[in-house]
Structure formats: C-alpha cells, structure tokens
Design a protein around this motif. Structure first.
Motif, PDB file in Angstrom:
ATOM      1  N   MET A   1       0.697  -1.265  -0.227  1.00 10.26           N
ATOM      2  CA  MET A   1       0.173   0.316  -0.163  1.00 10.26           C
ATOM      3  C   MET A   1       0.630   1.761   0.051  1.00 10.26           C
ATOM      4  O   MET A   1       1.846   1.553   1.104  1.00 10.26           O
ATOM      5  N   LYS A   3       1.421   5.351   0.100  1.00  6.17           N
ATOM      6  CA  LYS A   3       0.635   7.384   0.706  1.00  6.17           C
ATOM      7  C   LYS A   3       1.881   7.300   0.691  1.00  6.17           C
ATOM      8  O   LYS A   3       2.924   7.662   0.730  1.00  6.17           O
ATOM      9  N   SER A  15      -2.173  11.979   5.735  1.00  5.97           N
ATOM     10  CA  SER A  15      -1.564  11.080   4.611  1.00  5.97           C
ATOM     11  C   SER A  15      -2.736  10.391   4.012  1.00  5.97           C
ATOM     12  O   SER A  15      -4.090  10.564   4.252  1.00  5.97           O
ATOM     13  N   ARG A  17      -3.718   7.719   0.339  1.00  2.00           N
ATOM     14  CA  ARG A  17      -3.725   6.771   0.167  1.00  2.00           C
ATOM     15  C   ARG A  17      -3.330   6.612  -1.055  1.00  2.00           C
ATOM     16  O   ARG A  17      -4.788   7.594  -1.949  1.00  2.00           O
ATOM     17  N   GLN A  19      -3.986   5.028  -5.249  1.00  2.00           N
ATOM     18  CA  GLN A  19      -3.990   4.070  -6.560  1.00  2.00           C
ATOM     19  C   GLN A  19      -4.088   4.048  -7.120  1.00  2.00           C
ATOM     20  O   GLN A  19      -3.426   4.548  -7.601  1.00  2.00           O
TER      21      GLN A  19
END
Length: 152
Positions: A1, A3, A15, A17, A19
């Motif tokens: 993942m 970030k 933060s 995330r 994609q």
C-alpha cells in the motif's frame, strides 16, 4: 500500500492512500486530490501516476518546481522514504508491503480436493492383456532386422 504524508503549514500531518488505477493530483485548487494551502504551490502543481509497476511523480509545469530528495524534477519515480517538497510544503512517500494481517495467507486455505468423476458410459476400458504389446527394447543398428530400420 502506497501513501503520501504531507505536513500542512499549520504543522499537522495528513496521510493519503494512493491508488494504482487512477492519477492522483496535488495543488492549491480545491479540485485536486491533495489540496496544499500554500501560496507557493501552483493550482495544478503535480500528479502521481502508477506506471510500469511504480508510482511516478510528474511536475505539471509548476511555477516554483517540484523537488524529490532535494532535487528539482519534472518526472521522477517514487521510492520508499522519498522526501517531497512543493512550495513550502514538505511530504514523504511510503510504500509499505502488506502485512500478514492485511492479506490472506496462501497456506491458510484448505487444500483443493475434487473427487474423481465417475467413469463415463461412453468410455470403454480394456484389460491390459487385450492391448497390443509394443517392444521397448533398444538394440544397436547392426543387430536390428533389415525391416526395422527406417530409411529417409
């Protein structure tokens, strides 16, 4: 993942995330994914795109430039721990591997077992004694019969 972490002008860290299936925009304009309220950040400052297995930062012709690890860049791949600077805003990129609790273990699943289907009525099996026997022995050419040698 993956970030992004940005410290705002008020000192708080947020933060975001990232994609892989869509670009991620950064700038002062409210339509961006990350809005940096910094007068030295352009309205449409930069974009992060997932390309060829990596997150790549693209500067969108910003007035004050985009910096990755203190170097001004137009395009730069992001690696774990990379430090970003846009205007007076500081950020960092983090690419964490999934932990065991994030992803199911491959070994936790039950083994795949499927019963053998019953023999089909159209399939006939013959006892071994009714099959033609094939000689499997090997002999040097000089010991083979004349009719057994293939000629091209």
């Amino acid at each position: 993942m993956a970030k992004l972490f940005f410290v705002g002008l008020d000192g708080t860290e947020k933060s975001y995330r990232l994609q892989t299936h869509r670009p991620f925009t950064i700038g002062r304009d409210p339509g961006n994914d990350i809005i940096l309220r910094d007068p030295k950040v352009s309205r449409h400052h930069a974009e992060i795109v997932f390309e060829r297995g990596f997150f790549v930062l693209h500067d969108l012709a910003s007035a004050n430039g985009t910096y990755v690890n203190t170097r001004r860049v137009r395009v730069a791949p992001l690696t774990h721990g990379a430090k970003l600077r846009m205007g007076n805003s500081q950020g960092r990129f983090s690419e964490e591997l999934p932990t065991e609790s994030d992803a199911p273990s491959l070994y936790a699943a039950e083994p795949f077992e499927q019963p053998m289907p019953p023999p089909s009525a159209t399939f006939e099996s013959l006892p071994t004694s009714e099959h033609a026997r094939v000689g499997m022995e090997t002999l040097p050419h000089e010991k083979m019969a004349e009719g057994d040698v293939k000629k091209n």
